[in-house]
Design a protein around this motif. Structure first.
Motif, PDB file in Angstrom:
ATOM      1  N   CYS B 102       0.852  -1.204   0.000  1.00  0.00           N
ATOM      2  CA  CYS B 102       0.000   0.000   0.000  1.00  0.00           C
ATOM      3  C   CYS B 102       0.882   1.246   0.000  1.00  0.00           C
ATOM      4  CB  CYS B 102      -0.914  -0.004   1.225  1.00  0.00           C
ATOM      5  SG  CYS B 102      -0.057   0.340   2.762  1.00  0.00           S
ATOM      6  N   PRO B 103       0.297   2.399  -0.331  1.00  0.00           N
ATOM      7  CA  PRO B 103       1.079   3.636  -0.242  1.00  0.00           C
ATOM      8  C   PRO B 103       1.533   3.880   1.198  1.00  0.00           C
ATOM      9  CG  PRO B 103      -1.038   4.032  -1.324  1.00  0.00           C
ATOM     10  CD  PRO B 103      -1.081   2.643  -0.771  1.00  0.00           C
ATOM     11  N   VAL B 104       2.761   4.357   1.347  1.00  0.00           N
ATOM     12  CA  VAL B 104       3.345   4.564   2.680  1.00  0.00           C
ATOM     13  C   VAL B 104       3.859   5.989   2.773  1.00  0.00           C
ATOM     14  CG1 VAL B 104       5.226   3.894   4.235  1.00  0.00           C
ATOM     15  CG2 VAL B 104       4.048   2.145   2.871  1.00  0.00           C
ATOM     16  N   ARG B 105       3.626   6.630   3.908  1.00  0.00           N
ATOM     17  CA  ARG B 105       4.213   7.956   4.111  1.00  0.00           C
ATOM     18  C   ARG B 105       4.881   8.012   5.474  1.00  0.00           C
ATOM     19  NH1 ARG B 105       1.485  13.846   3.642  1.00  0.00           N
ATOM     20  NH2 ARG B 105       3.438  14.921   3.244  1.00  0.00           N
ATOM     21  N   LEU B 106       6.110   8.511   5.508  1.00  0.00           N
ATOM     22  CA  LEU B 106       6.831   8.707   6.759  1.00  0.00           C
ATOM     23  C   LEU B 106       6.991  10.187   7.010  1.00  0.00           C
ATOM     24  CD1 LEU B 106       8.169   5.943   5.388  1.00  0.00           C
ATOM     25  CD2 LEU B 106       9.504   6.042   7.495  1.00  0.00           C
TER      26      LEU B 106
END
Lengths: 316, 316
Positions: B102-106
């Motif tokens: 899935c799309p991941v954001r940090l």
């Protein structure tokens, strides 16, 4: 006849204006006296007259930088502390629109100057900048991602009213120790007068014939260059206060560029070098070299350039 | 099976996670030990495992709040000072994306918490906010017009590293007199220990049996409520430093809301009242009542709520 924009910088003494081509080339400037005691009606009529005189061809937009707060959405003036008569709730935008028949935008003069830096000045290659406008006071403007930060009242960007010394000198805004009390033109000149009268600034004494009226940031910079070490040290100390204000803005919004404008910026590296050193010493949470710190290249005309940039947004 | 978002808050001791429905209702939380000495590979595997365990139905996005700096565009970690092993240039986002599909954001944990306040907390009815996250250090986040301000490195919003006292205590960042040195949890507790050992805080002595280990902002607030006037005065003085930091942010960007979060916010009105008073006294350039100053309602779960809010932006 081609299209044009007109920008007007409303100051306490003069109304300065400029006309630019549709692609933003400044073509001509002109000015008129403010005669601030005559009040809003007369002054707005003079602005409209100057605008009409400057306009060449179809006027696409008018931008007006005003010395204080204005409701940017409605073009109604709110608080113009440097103009002596009552400007609260004057529908300046509506009046000028009806007189000149074009979209009109009004904005605080320092926020306007920040737009000028972005469009025409030090910020041409950037999307973010913070402008410190150092003159009689210290105003400012913050541009992030190409947009000037206004807040609900167009009052964001008052960078001169950060507290630098919690118990410092009383400021016109009611606070103590604002950057403006420590590093504005009057604060710098006051320190110059102190040094001169204490016998610590012989070159400044020579340059000014001992006359306090002639002690200015400019004459102090000259005295420092001629060898007044105490003056040089004072300028560096004051630049350190500015550096703290700049560093605070950097950790808060991390702009790509900080621009130092206003008359005091003419002190050049005497001011800028210790300012940059302070930022380097105080910004530890991000690499300080990611923020350029530059003097404004627009000098005296930053208000006009800003108002033209504002006019160009009026059209949108 | 329905769709969901997972948010993970990576801390020095624990990895806390939560799963939310597609419309952002938090459904369940869980945690795992960080075991920071094991290094990025093991920790990222544990994050992926926790994420997979939490996910219910199709995972639309994963958000991870990290204690430090991360390149938000690439998901590569840059500087995580509170985790002992080497995290420079770890492609954490890519790894988690490949594991969870899935799309991941940090994002920095405090900027992440600011997103949580906007979406789920004190900022639900606002478009702007500045978060001061007061714990072992003071972190922060700035949201303007609904967008978190990142700057080129995701490092904007370090509100605890404003200089409040130019010659103040040395800070971990290398500067002197940062807000963090004056008003973080350790700074407050240190003042409590001083008062207790000087015989000025009898109630605090009773509450802690004279044990410095038990002196915390929480026990100090309790002692002040029980009658330790010196403790109360110290808290008010420290709140004044916080108020200066808040006032500086207000004049710079004029947010609609300032949120006080982190463990120290649990001191409540003992801290908030003098803080608000300071802001009222020091903000003269705009009406200070235009800025609400509120404690975070999210408490211990602000990191998880933030990470869920971050996950919801990962999808976009």
């Amino acid at each position: 006849m081609s299209n044009c924009y007109v920008g007007i910088d409303l100051g306490g003494t003069n109304i300065a204006g400029g006309v630019a081509s549709e692609d933003g080339c400044l073509l001509r400037t002109a000015s008129a006296p403010t005669r601030s005691e005559e009040g809003p009606e007369a002054i707005l009529a003079r602005i409209a007259e100057l605008g009409a005189e400057l306009a060449q061809g179809r006027l696409l937009g008018l931008g007006v930088g005003v010395p204080g707060l204005v409701d940017t959405a409605s073009g109604v003036t709110k608080f113009l502390p440097n103009l002596p008569t009552q400007w609260r709730d004057v529908a300046a935008g509506e009046y000028l629109r009806s007189k000149l028949g074009c979209p009109v935008r009004l904005l605080n003069d320092c926020r306007t100057a920040a737009l000028g830096e972005l469009q025409f000045g030090a910020g041409r290659n950037y999307r973010d900048l913070a402008l410190f406008m150092i003159g009689t006071g210290i105003g400012g403007g913050v541009i992030l991602d190409g947009q000037v930060r206004l807040g609900a009242l167009g009052a964001a960007g008052e960078l001169g009213h950060q507290t630098i010394l919690p118990d410092g000198p009383l400021c016109g805004c009611g606070n103590r120790g604002c950057l403006e009390t420590l590093a504005s033109g009057p604060a710098i000149a006051g320190e110059g007068v102190r040094l001169m009268r204490s016998g610590l600034a012989p070159k400044l004494f020579e340059l000014t014939a001992g006359n306090a009226e002639a002690v200015t940031p400019k004459s102090m910079a000259e005295a420092a260059r001629l060898g007044d070490r105490a003056v040089e040290a004072s300028i560096a100390r004051i630049a350190g206060y500015l550096g703290i204000g700049v560093a605070n803005v950097i950790v808060t919004v991390h702009p790509q560029l900080v621009v130092i404008g206003g008359g005091v910026a003419a002190m050049g590296d005497l001011l800028l070098e210790p300012l940059r050193r302070t930022v380097k010493d105080r910004v530890g949470m991000l690499p300080p070299e990611t923020v350029a710190i530059e003097p404004s290249p627009l000098g005296d005309q930053s208000g006009i350039y800003g108002a033209v940039a504002l006019a160009m947004t009026a059209r949108e």
